[in-house]
Design a protein around this motif. Sequence first.
Motif, PDB file in Angstrom:
ATOM      1  N   HIS A 124       5.171  -4.949  -8.113  1.00  0.00           N
ATOM      2  CA  HIS A 124       5.238  -4.501  -6.702  1.00  0.00           C
ATOM      3  C   HIS A 124       5.111  -3.328  -6.434  1.00  0.00           C
ATOM      4  O   HIS A 124       4.520  -2.574  -5.510  1.00  0.00           O
ATOM      5  N   TYR A 125       5.665  -2.044  -7.150  1.00  0.00           N
ATOM      6  CA  TYR A 125       5.183  -0.875  -7.076  1.00  0.00           C
ATOM      7  C   TYR A 125       4.047  -0.491  -7.078  1.00  0.00           C
ATOM      8  O   TYR A 125       3.333   0.308  -6.279  1.00  0.00           O
ATOM      9  N   PHE A 126       3.041  -1.017  -8.152  1.00  0.00           N
ATOM     10  CA  PHE A 126       1.829  -0.830  -8.276  1.00  0.00           C
ATOM     11  C   PHE A 126       1.013  -1.179  -7.027  1.00  0.00           C
ATOM     12  O   PHE A 126       0.179  -0.561  -6.780  1.00  0.00           O
ATOM     13  N   SER A 127       1.549  -2.407  -6.660  1.00  0.00           N
ATOM     14  CA  SER A 127       0.967  -2.844  -5.515  1.00  0.00           C
ATOM     15  C   SER A 127       0.938  -2.019  -4.143  1.00  0.00           C
ATOM     16  O   SER A 127      -0.041  -1.865  -3.501  1.00  0.00           O
ATOM     17  N   GLY A 128       2.271  -1.529  -4.133  1.00  0.00           N
ATOM     18  CA  GLY A 128       2.451  -0.415  -2.954  1.00  0.00           C
ATOM     19  C   GLY A 128       1.627   0.808  -3.021  1.00  0.00           C
ATOM     20  O   GLY A 128       1.035   1.259  -2.184  1.00  0.00           O
ATOM     21  N   LEU A 129       1.439   1.263  -4.404  1.00  0.00           N
ATOM     22  CA  LEU A 129       0.633   2.388  -4.591  1.00  0.00           C
ATOM     23  C   LEU A 129      -0.722   2.160  -4.256  1.00  0.00           C
ATOM     24  O   LEU A 129      -1.393   2.837  -3.223  1.00  0.00           O
ATOM     25  N   LEU A 130      -1.498   0.781  -4.525  1.00  0.00           N
ATOM     26  CA  LEU A 130      -2.876   0.518  -4.226  1.00  0.00           C
ATOM     27  C   LEU A 130      -2.714   0.391  -2.639  1.00  0.00           C
ATOM     28  O   LEU A 130      -3.941   0.705  -2.006  1.00  0.00           O
ATOM     29  N   SER A 131      -1.966  -0.039  -1.893  1.00  0.00           N
ATOM     30  CA  SER A 131      -2.029  -0.537  -0.518  1.00  0.00           C
ATOM     31  C   SER A 131      -1.800   0.766   0.363  1.00  0.00           C
ATOM     32  O   SER A 131      -2.108   0.806   1.390  1.00  0.00           O
ATOM     33  N   GLY A 132      -1.272   1.874  -0.440  1.00  0.00           N
ATOM     34  CA  GLY A 132      -0.640   3.075   0.301  1.00  0.00           C
ATOM     35  C   GLY A 132       0.498   3.048   1.048  1.00  0.00           C
ATOM     36  O   GLY A 132       1.064   3.780   1.766  1.00  0.00           O
TER      37      GLY A 132
END
Length: 149
Positions: A95-103
């Motif tokens: 989920h953290y990684f997803s947040g990084l990708l989405s900004g």
Amino acid sequence: QVLDFGWPDLHTPALEKICSICKAMDTWLNAASHNVVVLHNKGNRGRLGVVVAAYMHYSNISASADQALDRFAMKRFYEDKVVPVGQPSQKRYIHYFSGLLSGSIKMNNKPLFLHHVIMHGIPNFESKGGCRPFLKIYQAMQPVYTSGI
């Protein structure tokens, strides 16, 4: 071509490392149609699951972190070659990684200082109603403090 992205056993890789792994995999796979990626892990197979789920999201195979986790859990690398991403910290990192990708999540480069740790109540891990907690603190993946047991 062999790349080593190792990290200590029983730890989730740093987000920067997940980013580096996904970028390297994507660059290699997009360089030629016959290129393949082989992942090898000497330790916990769940760590490998974090990398696969992160890459599935990174490469837009899935539209969200939840879909990447679900897709990975369903596939399980054909005949359970890799355990599904099941530990809460592993799911959280996807989920953290997803947040990084989405900004929606930004990396914090400011230093953090741990001043104290408070435990409310004693978990009942032993049959006699208690446990023997200890604290191990890491800095840059290196242990810097271990309390007495």
